[in-house]
Design a protein around this motif. Sequence first.
Motif, PDB file in Angstrom:
ATOM      1  N   TYR A 229       0.812  -1.207   0.000  1.00  0.00           N
ATOM      2  CA  TYR A 229       0.000   0.000   0.000  1.00  0.00           C
ATOM      3  C   TYR A 229       0.850   1.264   0.000  1.00  0.00           C
ATOM      4  O   TYR A 229       2.073   1.199  -0.118  1.00  0.00           O
ATOM      5  CB  TYR A 229      -0.907   0.001   1.245  1.00  0.00           C
ATOM      6  CG  TYR A 229      -1.884  -1.149   1.268  1.00  0.00           C
ATOM      7  CD1 TYR A 229      -2.123  -1.859   2.434  1.00  0.00           C
ATOM      8  CD2 TYR A 229      -2.548  -1.544   0.109  1.00  0.00           C
ATOM      9  CE1 TYR A 229      -3.017  -2.917   2.458  1.00  0.00           C
ATOM     10  CE2 TYR A 229      -3.435  -2.603   0.114  1.00  0.00           C
ATOM     11  CZ  TYR A 229      -3.670  -3.278   1.284  1.00  0.00           C
ATOM     12  OH  TYR A 229      -4.550  -4.328   1.304  1.00  0.00           O
ATOM     13  N   ILE A 230       0.155   2.373   0.164  1.00  0.00           N
ATOM     14  CA  ILE A 230       0.799   3.664   0.392  1.00  0.00           C
ATOM     15  C   ILE A 230       0.695   3.929   1.892  1.00  0.00           C
ATOM     16  O   ILE A 230      -0.378   3.759   2.483  1.00  0.00           O
ATOM     17  CB  ILE A 230       0.084   4.765  -0.420  1.00  0.00           C
ATOM     18  CG1 ILE A 230       0.429   4.581  -1.900  1.00  0.00           C
ATOM     19  CG2 ILE A 230       0.470   6.149   0.076  1.00  0.00           C
ATOM     20  CD1 ILE A 230      -0.297   5.495  -2.846  1.00  0.00           C
ATOM     21  N   LEU A 277      -3.565   9.713  -8.234  1.00  0.00           N
ATOM     22  CA  LEU A 277      -4.227   8.407  -8.070  1.00  0.00           C
ATOM     23  C   LEU A 277      -5.714   8.682  -7.970  1.00  0.00           C
ATOM     24  O   LEU A 277      -6.157   9.481  -7.128  1.00  0.00           O
ATOM     25  CB  LEU A 277      -3.738   7.688  -6.806  1.00  0.00           C
ATOM     26  CG  LEU A 277      -2.270   7.235  -6.780  1.00  0.00           C
ATOM     27  CD1 LEU A 277      -2.011   6.424  -5.514  1.00  0.00           C
ATOM     28  CD2 LEU A 277      -1.897   6.415  -8.004  1.00  0.00           C
ATOM     29  N   HIS A 279      -9.803   7.162  -7.582  1.00  0.00           N
ATOM     30  CA  HIS A 279     -10.364   6.157  -6.666  1.00  0.00           C
ATOM     31  C   HIS A 279     -10.149   4.748  -7.218  1.00  0.00           C
ATOM     32  O   HIS A 279      -9.936   3.801  -6.482  1.00  0.00           O
ATOM     33  CB  HIS A 279     -11.847   6.449  -6.399  1.00  0.00           C
ATOM     34  CG  HIS A 279     -12.703   6.570  -7.621  1.00  0.00           C
ATOM     35  ND1 HIS A 279     -13.115   5.453  -8.344  1.00  0.00           N
ATOM     36  CD2 HIS A 279     -13.211   7.643  -8.260  1.00  0.00           C
ATOM     37  CE1 HIS A 279     -13.843   5.872  -9.365  1.00  0.00           C
ATOM     38  NE2 HIS A 279     -13.920   7.181  -9.339  1.00  0.00           N
ATOM     39  N   ASP A 281      -7.532   3.722  -8.482  1.00  0.00           N
ATOM     40  CA  ASP A 281      -6.169   3.323  -8.146  1.00  0.00           C
ATOM     41  C   ASP A 281      -5.994   3.053  -6.657  1.00  0.00           C
ATOM     42  O   ASP A 281      -5.124   2.269  -6.278  1.00  0.00           O
ATOM     43  CB  ASP A 281      -5.184   4.459  -8.524  1.00  0.00           C
ATOM     44  CG  ASP A 281      -5.230   4.774  -9.993  1.00  0.00           C
ATOM     45  OD1 ASP A 281      -5.141   3.823 -10.801  1.00  0.00           O
ATOM     46  OD2 ASP A 281      -5.383   5.955 -10.331  1.00  0.00           O
ATOM     47  N   TYR A 282      -6.808   3.709  -5.803  1.00  0.00           N
ATOM     48  CA  TYR A 282      -6.518   3.541  -4.377  1.00  0.00           C
ATOM     49  C   TYR A 282      -7.621   2.819  -3.595  1.00  0.00           C
ATOM     50  O   TYR A 282      -7.529   2.678  -2.382  1.00  0.00           O
ATOM     51  CB  TYR A 282      -6.129   4.878  -3.731  1.00  0.00           C
ATOM     52  CG  TYR A 282      -7.187   5.938  -3.583  1.00  0.00           C
ATOM     53  CD1 TYR A 282      -8.149   5.848  -2.587  1.00  0.00           C
ATOM     54  CD2 TYR A 282      -7.205   7.072  -4.406  1.00  0.00           C
ATOM     55  CE1 TYR A 282      -9.106   6.835  -2.428  1.00  0.00           C
ATOM     56  CE2 TYR A 282      -8.148   8.067  -4.233  1.00  0.00           C
ATOM     57  CZ  TYR A 282      -9.095   7.941  -3.258  1.00  0.00           C
ATOM     58  OH  TYR A 282     -10.052   8.942  -3.072  1.00  0.00           O
ATOM     59  N   THR A 297      -6.507   1.801   0.065  1.00  0.00           N
ATOM     60  CA  THR A 297      -5.163   1.193   0.151  1.00  0.00           C
ATOM     61  C   THR A 297      -4.130   2.216   0.633  1.00  0.00           C
ATOM     62  O   THR A 297      -3.068   2.388   0.032  1.00  0.00           O
ATOM     63  CB  THR A 297      -4.739   0.641  -1.218  1.00  0.00           C
ATOM     64  OG1 THR A 297      -4.720   1.707  -2.158  1.00  0.00           O
ATOM     65  CG2 THR A 297      -5.680  -0.452  -1.668  1.00  0.00           C
ATOM     66  N   PHE A 298      -4.470   2.892   1.705  1.00  0.00           N
ATOM     67  CA  PHE A 298      -3.544   3.775   2.414  1.00  0.00           C
ATOM     68  C   PHE A 298      -3.476   3.261   3.842  1.00  0.00           C
ATOM     69  O   PHE A 298      -4.476   2.769   4.378  1.00  0.00           O
ATOM     70  CB  PHE A 298      -4.064   5.223   2.460  1.00  0.00           C
ATOM     71  CG  PHE A 298      -3.942   5.988   1.178  1.00  0.00           C
ATOM     72  CD1 PHE A 298      -4.798   5.738   0.117  1.00  0.00           C
ATOM     73  CD2 PHE A 298      -2.972   6.966   1.029  1.00  0.00           C
ATOM     74  CE1 PHE A 298      -4.693   6.450  -1.074  1.00  0.00           C
ATOM     75  CE2 PHE A 298      -2.858   7.688  -0.151  1.00  0.00           C
ATOM     76  CZ  PHE A 298      -3.717   7.435  -1.213  1.00  0.00           C
ATOM     77  N   ASN A 316       0.314  -0.080  -5.095  1.00  0.00           N
ATOM     78  CA  ASN A 316      -0.812   0.580  -5.766  1.00  0.00           C
ATOM     79  C   ASN A 316      -0.354   1.823  -6.527  1.00  0.00           C
ATOM     80  O   ASN A 316      -0.956   2.197  -7.529  1.00  0.00           O
ATOM     81  CB  ASN A 316      -1.940   0.898  -4.782  1.00  0.00           C
ATOM     82  CG  ASN A 316      -1.450   1.663  -3.561  1.00  0.00           C
ATOM     83  OD1 ASN A 316      -0.260   1.762  -3.315  1.00  0.00           O
ATOM     84  ND2 ASN A 316      -2.390   2.191  -2.799  1.00  0.00           N
ATOM     85  N   PHE A 317       0.748   2.458  -6.089  1.00  0.00           N
ATOM     86  CA  PHE A 317       1.295   3.595  -6.846  1.00  0.00           C
ATOM     87  C   PHE A 317       2.003   3.082  -8.099  1.00  0.00           C
ATOM     88  O   PHE A 317       1.816   3.568  -9.214  1.00  0.00           O
ATOM     89  CB  PHE A 317       2.275   4.385  -5.963  1.00  0.00           C
ATOM     90  CG  PHE A 317       2.807   5.632  -6.616  1.00  0.00           C
ATOM     91  CD1 PHE A 317       3.996   5.601  -7.338  1.00  0.00           C
ATOM     92  CD2 PHE A 317       2.111   6.832  -6.542  1.00  0.00           C
ATOM     93  CE1 PHE A 317       4.476   6.740  -7.962  1.00  0.00           C
ATOM     94  CE2 PHE A 317       2.599   7.982  -7.154  1.00  0.00           C
ATOM     95  CZ  PHE A 317       3.790   7.932  -7.859  1.00  0.00           C
TER      96      PHE A 317
END
Length: 338
Positions: A229-230, A277, A279, A281-282, A297-298, A316-317
Motif C-alpha cells: 500500500y501507500i 491516483l 479512486h 487506483d486507491y 489502500t492507504f 498501488n502507486f
Amino acid sequence: DDPTNGTAPTPLTNYLDTQYFGEISIGSPAQMFNVVFDTGSANLWVPSQSCSPFSTACFTHNRYDGSRSRTHIDNGTGFSIQYASGTVRGFLSEDVVVIGGIPVVQVFAEATALSAMPFIFAKFDGVLGMGYPNVAIDGITPVFDGIMSQHILKEEVFSVYYSRDPQHSPGGELVLGGTDPDYYTGTFNYVATEEMGKWEVTMKGVSVGDRIMFCVEGCTAVIDTGSSYITGPASSVSELMTTIGAQLDESGYKVNCELVKTLPSVTFHLGGQEYELSHEDYILWQTELEGDVCTVTFRGLDVPPPTGPIWILGANFIARYYTEFDRENNRIGFATAV
Ligand SMILES: CC(C)(C)OC(=O)N[C@@H]1CNC[C@H](C(=O)N(Cc2cccc(Cl)c2Cl)C2CC2)C1
C-alpha cells in the motif's frame, strides 16, 4: 550474445494486487523460489531446509537445501531481519542465484525461523532486496550489484510493471537492464534519489482533490516495490481518511462502495510532476458473500526519526506509474503504466 540485448525480463505473479513476486533459482541443480523484488531492502533470504517444523510460515513454503547443491558454499554466520511487520532469523550461505536467466554467485540468508505474522499470509517464499548496498544487512553485496559488476546489462537500471487486475497476465514484470515499452506509454519523468543509497525522493506535497493538504513544506517519499500500500504519517492519513469519509476497522480503512465514484483524487508531487491516483487506483473493491467491501489502500505508519517521517509509495502507486530504478544516474523514472 544475449538474445534480449542486455536486458533480462522476469514475469511476476500478482496475488490480490497486494503481493507481486517472481521466480528465481538457487543452487545446482536449480531449486526454485518465488521472491518479492523489494526496493525497500537489500538482502536475499529464502526459507531453509533446516527451519524448525514449528515455524509454520517456514514449513508452508519452498525451502533451500544446501546439501543438495553442488555449488553450495558454507558460511554459517548468523542473520536476522527485524521488519516493522515481523522477524526473519537464520544463517548465511553462498550459492549460484539465477534471476532473469542471469547467474550470480550470491551470499544470502537461509531462514530457520519466520514469524508467523505476517509470513503465513505470504504467497511468496522469500525476499530479494533490490535496494542500495548501504541498506544491506551485514554489508552483503546485493544481487543487482553482483549482476552490474558482470557488465552485461545494456543500462545499470531495473524497471517494474505491476498489473492492476489479478486476472491480468502477466501479473507484472521486472526488467533488469532496461524498460519494457509494452507496459508504459509516453515518456519518463525523473526524480533524483534524495539520499544517496536509498530509493527515496523528495516529495513536494500531497493533494486531495485540488488542495495541497499534506507534506506542504516538502517531505521524503520511499518508492517501495515490496510494500502493498501507500503509507504516510498516521496523523496525515487519518486526516485524509476523514476527508474522504473512510472509517478505520480492524483490517484497514473502509468506504461505502456506493460512494467510491465520488471520491477525490490523491496527488503526489514528485520532481516537476504531479502523480494522481484516482479512486480506481486507491480503492481495493472486493465482492464478498455478505456484499461488497471497499478498502482504501492507504495505511498510517509512523516511521521514527531520523528515517521518518516518510511516505511509502508501494504497489498501488507502481501499478499506475511504471517505474525505472536507475543506479547509473541515481534517479527514479515514472511513466504512465498501460
Ligand atoms: C530495515 C529493513 C529490515 C531493511 O527494512 C525492510 O526490509 N523493509 C522492507 C521494505 N519493503 C517491504 C518489506 C515488507 O514489509 N515485507 C513483508 C510483506 C509485504 C507485503 C505483503 C506481505 Cl504478505 C509481506 Cl510478509 C517483505 C515482503 C517484502 C519490508
